[in-house]
Design a protein around this motif. Structure first.
Motif, PDB file in Angstrom:
ATOM      1  N   ARG A 194       0.831  -1.211   0.000  1.00  0.00           N
ATOM      2  CA  ARG A 194       0.000   0.000   0.000  1.00  0.00           C
ATOM      3  C   ARG A 194       0.865   1.261   0.000  1.00  0.00           C
ATOM      4  N   ARG A 195       1.876   1.278   0.861  1.00  0.00           N
ATOM      5  CA  ARG A 195       2.725   2.478   0.955  1.00  0.00           C
ATOM      6  C   ARG A 195       3.559   2.668  -0.307  1.00  0.00           C
ATOM      7  N   ARG A 196       4.109   1.595  -0.818  1.00  0.00           N
ATOM      8  CA  ARG A 196       4.998   1.699  -1.978  1.00  0.00           C
ATOM      9  C   ARG A 196       4.255   2.172  -3.219  1.00  0.00           C
ATOM     10  N   LEU A 197       3.036   1.688  -3.425  1.00  0.00           N
ATOM     11  CA  LEU A 197       2.281   2.026  -4.628  1.00  0.00           C
ATOM     12  C   LEU A 197       1.252   3.130  -4.403  1.00  0.00           C
ATOM     13  N   GLY A 198       1.049   3.530  -3.135  1.00  0.00           N
ATOM     14  CA  GLY A 198       0.038   4.544  -2.860  1.00  0.00           C
ATOM     15  C   GLY A 198      -1.367   4.077  -3.175  1.00  0.00           C
ATOM     16  N   PHE A 231      -1.691  -6.313  -6.641  1.00  0.00           N
ATOM     17  CA  PHE A 231      -0.687  -7.116  -5.958  1.00  0.00           C
ATOM     18  C   PHE A 231       0.286  -7.649  -6.999  1.00  0.00           C
ATOM     19  N   GLY A 232       1.492  -7.077  -7.025  1.00  0.00           N
ATOM     20  CA  GLY A 232       2.473  -7.473  -8.023  1.00  0.00           C
ATOM     21  C   GLY A 232       3.055  -8.849  -7.774  1.00  0.00           C
ATOM     22  N   GLU A 238      -6.260   4.329 -12.806  1.00  0.00           N
ATOM     23  CA  GLU A 238      -5.783   5.510 -13.545  1.00  0.00           C
ATOM     24  C   GLU A 238      -4.638   6.195 -12.814  1.00  0.00           C
ATOM     25  N   GLY A 239      -4.707   6.222 -11.478  1.00  0.00           N
ATOM     26  CA  GLY A 239      -3.614   6.812 -10.707  1.00  0.00           C
ATOM     27  C   GLY A 239      -2.320   6.039 -10.861  1.00  0.00           C
ATOM     28  N   LEU A 240      -2.398   4.717 -10.857  1.00  0.00           N
ATOM     29  CA  LEU A 240      -1.209   3.879 -11.056  1.00  0.00           C
ATOM     30  C   LEU A 240      -0.608   4.120 -12.437  1.00  0.00           C
ATOM     31  N   ARG A 241      -1.463   4.284 -13.447  1.00  0.00           N
ATOM     32  CA  ARG A 241      -0.957   4.526 -14.803  1.00  0.00           C
ATOM     33  C   ARG A 241      -0.285   5.905 -14.898  1.00  0.00           C
ATOM     34  N   ARG A 242      -0.884   6.904 -14.286  1.00  0.00           N
ATOM     35  CA  ARG A 242      -0.283   8.247 -14.329  1.00  0.00           C
ATOM     36  C   ARG A 242       1.102   8.247 -13.689  1.00  0.00           C
ATOM     37  N   ARG A 243       1.265   7.453 -12.615  1.00  0.00           N
ATOM     38  CA  ARG A 243       2.569   7.412 -11.941  1.00  0.00           C
ATOM     39  C   ARG A 243       3.550   6.453 -12.599  1.00  0.00           C
TER      40      ARG A 243
END
Length: 279
Positions: free
Chosen positions: A91-95, A113-114, A270-275
């Motif tokens: 959670r912290r690493r990926l926000g 979950f990678g 969408e947030g993960l893609r933007r980052r």
């Protein structure tokens, strides 16, 4: 003229069972003598992003308080042995955070979950085998894979396979499974059991099973009944026993699809893609 390609040999039913087992992970906390397992989870693929799914009550108690501070995922490695990953670290690493129904209308939770495809011996349940609840009939045979207390090898995540049957379809798109669940089974994926003859709403199919291994939902809670011990002297209740009826509530894939179609899920992706965390 090129020689014809050899026919593709159909996969063995035993190979399919082994692949399905690899989609299951255990959830718990590290302990002084080994993992303390609390629940079961499984891995799916959504919009080409790996997600972990489990029951909502694993991380939120009945009063709405989060209880997942030390929640850890345990899974097998291809090199043998068990690895683990802290949900809080992810959670912290990926926000990111769990996606759940804010109003508590479903007992499902999911989070990106990678996986390390080279090292982690984990597979994803593909969307192609998801079956909506309207394809499930009462009396359909099922099986589910779960952590079972007392049946855990110390060096491997090894879910047990248990059988059940659709006992009743409910109006809220859950259904009752005639198959008892126990502590640790929450979040277990439920599948349609293969059969040489399949009863469909359109008729009977013999010799093939179009619904075999269909993923239909996840285990929520077992259904209880109360048995009251009455004092023979006073005629008043003395002890209240709460027992397992042997019926289990299953949250269908319809509810999982609703989470995937929700605004919080879309915004998180969408947030993960933007980052740049996902392509």
């Amino acid at each position: 003229m090129a020689a014809p390609s050899p026919p593709v040999k159909p996969r063995s039913i035993f190979d399919v069972f082994q692949d399905i087992k690899k989609s299951v992970v255990f959830l718990g906390e590290p302990g002084p003598t080994g993992p303390v397992i609390r629940a079961t989870g499984f891995i799916i693929d959504v919009v080409n992003v790996t997600h972990l799914v489990t029951a909502r009550h694993v991380l939120v108690d009945p009063k709405g308080k989060r209880v997942d501070e030390n929640l850890t995922v345990f899974f097998n490695l291809k090199s043998y042995g068990v690895s683990s990953r802290s949900i809080n670290e992810v959670r912290r690493r990926l926000g990111i955070d769990w996606i759940i129904a804010g109003d508590g209308s479903s007992d499902i939770a999911m989070i990106p979950f990678g996986l390390n495809q080279i090292e982690d011996d984990v597979l994803r349940i593909p969307r192609e085998i998801w079956k909506p609840v309207d394809q499930v009939l009462e009396a359909t045979d099922l099986f589910f894979l779960a952590y079972q207390p007392g049946a855990l090898p110390t060096n491997k995540v090894a879910p047990v396979m248990r059988a059940g049957m659709v006992s009743r379809l409910n109006e809220d798109r859950t259904f009752y499974m005639d198959g008892p669940a126990f502590p640790g089974n929450s979040g277990s994926p439920v599948f349609i059991r293969p059969s040489p003859a399949r009863f469909l709403q359109t008729g009977t199919v013999l010799g093939q099973d179009p619904l075999a291994f269909g993923f239909v939902g996840l285990v929520g809670e077992y259904i209880t009944y109360q048995d009251i011990a009455i004092s023979p002297q006073t005629g008043r209740p003395r002890v209240l026993f709460e027992e397992n009826t042997g019926l289990t509530r299953v949250w269908s894939t319809d509810h999982l699809r609703e989470l995937i179609d929700s605004t919080p899920f879309t915004n998180q992706i969408e947030g993960l893609r933007r980052r740049g965390a996902i392509p």
